[in-house]
Design an enzyme around this catalytic site. Structure first.
Site, PDB file in Angstrom:
ATOM      1  N   HIS A   1       0.836  -1.191   0.000  1.00  0.00           N
ATOM      2  CA  HIS A   1       0.000   0.000   0.000  1.00  0.00           C
ATOM      3  C   HIS A   1       0.878   1.251   0.000  1.00  0.00           C
ATOM      4  O   HIS A   1       2.091   1.186   0.198  1.00  0.00           O
ATOM      5  CB  HIS A   1      -0.925   0.018   1.222  1.00  0.00           C
ATOM      6  CG  HIS A   1      -0.183   0.111   2.516  1.00  0.00           C
ATOM      7  ND1 HIS A   1       0.424  -0.979   3.121  1.00  0.00           N
ATOM      8  CD2 HIS A   1       0.062   1.172   3.344  1.00  0.00           C
ATOM      9  CE1 HIS A   1       1.006  -0.604   4.245  1.00  0.00           C
ATOM     10  NE2 HIS A   1       0.814   0.688   4.400  1.00  0.00           N
TER      11      HIS A   1
ATOM     12  N   ASP B   1       1.000   5.014   1.860  1.00  0.00           N
ATOM     13  CA  ASP B   1       0.425   5.676   3.030  1.00  0.00           C
ATOM     14  C   ASP B   1      -0.453   6.862   2.651  1.00  0.00           C
ATOM     15  O   ASP B   1      -1.480   7.107   3.287  1.00  0.00           O
ATOM     16  CB  ASP B   1       1.532   6.126   3.983  1.00  0.00           C
ATOM     17  CG  ASP B   1       2.043   4.984   4.838  1.00  0.00           C
ATOM     18  OD1 ASP B   1       1.543   3.850   4.692  1.00  0.00           O
ATOM     19  OD2 ASP B   1       2.953   5.211   5.660  1.00  0.00           O
TER      20      ASP B   1
ATOM     21  N   HIS C   1       4.785  -0.097   0.034  1.00  0.00           N
ATOM     22  CA  HIS C   1       5.451  -0.974   0.994  1.00  0.00           C
ATOM     23  C   HIS C   1       4.454  -1.922   1.646  1.00  0.00           C
ATOM     24  O   HIS C   1       3.242  -1.780   1.483  1.00  0.00           O
ATOM     25  CB  HIS C   1       6.151  -0.143   2.072  1.00  0.00           C
ATOM     26  CG  HIS C   1       5.213   0.751   2.831  1.00  0.00           C
ATOM     27  ND1 HIS C   1       4.847   2.004   2.374  1.00  0.00           N
ATOM     28  CD2 HIS C   1       4.535   0.585   4.011  1.00  0.00           C
ATOM     29  CE1 HIS C   1       4.012   2.553   3.224  1.00  0.00           C
ATOM     30  NE2 HIS C   1       3.798   1.706   4.232  1.00  0.00           N
TER      31      HIS C   1
ATOM     32  N   ARG D   1       5.615  -9.162  17.238  1.00  0.00           N
ATOM     33  CA  ARG D   1       6.337  -8.006  16.701  1.00  0.00           C
ATOM     34  C   ARG D   1       5.699  -6.727  17.242  1.00  0.00           C
ATOM     35  O   ARG D   1       4.491  -6.525  17.112  1.00  0.00           O
ATOM     36  CB  ARG D   1       6.258  -8.025  15.174  1.00  0.00           C
ATOM     37  CG  ARG D   1       6.915  -6.850  14.431  1.00  0.00           C
ATOM     38  CD  ARG D   1       6.463  -6.928  12.980  1.00  0.00           C
ATOM     39  NE  ARG D   1       7.192  -6.080  12.061  1.00  0.00           N
ATOM     40  CZ  ARG D   1       6.839  -4.834  11.732  1.00  0.00           C
ATOM     41  NH1 ARG D   1       5.784  -4.271  12.317  1.00  0.00           N
ATOM     42  NH2 ARG D   1       7.538  -4.156  10.834  1.00  0.00           N
TER      43      ARG D   1
END
Length: 262
Positions: free
Chosen positions: A164, A166, A222, A232
């Protein structure tokens, strides 16, 4: 290009500052020029392991973990905590963490000083690297902690791994940064950050205290690869050039900031 992978930063690297310039997308360049002093000298990406210490990263992770423990987080693997709106994942929805009685002593004044101090340092890094004028960056929403596990997605919001841009997802964003709060390879596997360039996929392995930042336009598509094992943690800190889209830091520990939760 599918199949070709280049490493921008590995867990073994100790990076003062590493950058990769890329040409700004025409749409991004045309928008940022409307904000004097906020157009980058050149678009691109940067990485630094010198802005946030591993100890500070661990403290931020523990702070977020206390909040996630209140609700158990998302049932679909991807959970968020937004200290500005109060949004905290619970199952397939959100609750306002500031309205939970058990969250009264969740954050200390020291916690919030660290949180806001880290964001100021990240803003300074972005300002200096991209050649911006001082004071032109404003914190943008959503700025949030994320916790990602290998649990299967339950809703479309859990599907964090899609490529996508941002600026398409969050129109107010002009610069995005990530502060990683634990280590790839030991705390979790999978979960690398990936820039999807035409010639290759370029990867960043998260490391406690590592800061990664980039211009938020179409020059930087990204994704995050699916977490395979472990947990994470990261802090996303977004900046806008548009003062009308700015958000304020939480006022003090235990006080809900203004504005609705999402």
């Amino acid at each position: 290009m599918e199949g070709k992978v280049l490493e921008l930063a590995t867990i073994k690297d100790s990076i003062g500052k590493r950058s990769q310039p890329v040409d700004c997308s025409p749409k991004y360049a045309a928008e940022t020029v409307n904000f004097p002093g906020c157009s980058p000298s050149r678009c691109g990406r940067l990485i630094s392991d010198r802005v946030v210490t591993p100890h500070e990263a661990r403290t931020l992770r523990h702070m977020a973990s206390r909040a996630f423990a209140l609700t158990g987080g998302s049932g679909g693997g991807a959970s968020i905590l937004d200290l500005h709106s109060g949004a905290l994942s619970k199952g397939s929805a959100f609750v306002n963490v500031y309205r939970l009685p058990e969250a009264h002593d969740l954050l200390s004044e020291d916690d919030l000083r660290l949180y806001t101090g880290v964001k100021r340092r990240v803003a300074q890094l972005v300002t200096e690297h991209f050649g911006l004028e001082g004071g032109v960056l404003h914190l943008a929403k959503p700025t949030f902690f994320s916790r990602i596990t290998a649990a299967p997605a339950r809703t479309v919001h859990d599907q964090y791994w899609h490529s996508h841009v941002d600026k398409e997802t969050y129109p107010s964003f002009h610069y995005t940064s990530l502060v990683y709060l634990n280590d790839y390879g030991s705390d979790f596997t999978g979960g690398r950050f990936i820039y999807n360039d035409k010639d290759a996929n370029r990867t960043i392995e998260p490391k406690a205290g590592r800061v990664s930042a980039f211009t938020a336009g179409w020059e930087n598509p990204h994704q995050v690869e699916p977490v395979a094992d472990g947990v994470r943690f990261a802090l996303t800190v977004a900046f806008t050039c548009d003062a009308s889209q700015a958000i304020s830091d939480p006022a003090h520990a235990g006080a809900a900031p203004s504005g609705p939760s999402r």
